[in-house]
Design a protein around this motif. Structure first.
Motif, short mmCIF file in Angstrom:
data_model
loop_
_atom_site.label_atom_id
_atom_site.label_comp_id
_atom_site.label_asym_id
_atom_site.label_seq_id
_atom_site.Cartn_x
_atom_site.Cartn_y
_atom_site.Cartn_z
N LEU A 64 0.83 -1.20 0.00
CA LEU A 64 0.00 0.00 0.00
C LEU A 64 0.87 1.26 0.00
O LEU A 64 0.61 2.20 -0.76
CB LEU A 64 -0.93 -0.01 1.21
N GLU A 65 1.91 1.26 0.81
CA GLU A 65 2.82 2.41 0.86
C GLU A 65 3.48 2.65 -0.50
O GLU A 65 3.56 3.78 -0.98
CB GLU A 65 3.89 2.20 1.92
N GLY A 123 1.67 6.58 -6.80
CA GLY A 123 0.42 7.03 -7.39
C GLY A 123 -0.31 5.95 -8.16
O GLY A 123 -1.27 6.21 -8.87
N ARG A 124 0.15 4.68 -8.02
CA ARG A 124 -0.51 3.56 -8.71
C ARG A 124 -1.70 3.07 -7.90
O ARG A 124 -1.70 3.10 -6.68
CB ARG A 124 0.46 2.38 -8.84
#
Length: 105
Positions: free
Chosen positions: A64-65, A71-72
């Motif tokens: 997630l980070e 920005g994906r």
């Protein structure tokens, strides 16, 4: 903890490889987090304890980070969900409270 004095070279990108003796002493493996504390003219490097013991949660948070930083796979929350979340920000939560009814995930 034994005293270790190691020298590392700063790259043009501002990166430093932690010497093997330091990694071993701190128990650092690939993906481990370290903190840098500046104290006067000294930099103290310390191991950051993982927030989660569960490797699946840690791997998910790392993924997630990475997505957030690049920005994906990031989209805005639906307006109704965002409004519901904002409306419940100050709602007290008792994590020990029994759940009534069925729950689906």
């Amino acid at each position: 903890m034994p005293a270790i004095h190691e020298v590392a070279t700063l790259t043009s990108k501002g990166q430093v490889t932690l010497p093997k003796a330091v990694r071993q002493l701190l128990g650092l493996n690939t993906g481990a987090k370290v903190a840098f504390d500046v104290r006067g003219s000294e930099v103290v490097v310390s191991r950051v304890q993982a927030d989660h013991e569960d490797p699946a949660i840690g791997a998910f948070l790392d993924l997630l980070e990475a997505d957030i930083r690049s920005g994906r796979n990031i989209t805005a929350l639906p307006d109704d969900l965002a409004q519901t979340m904002l409306a419940n920000v100050r709602h007290p939560v008792n994590l020990d409270e029994e759940i009534d009814g069925e729950v689906s995930l």
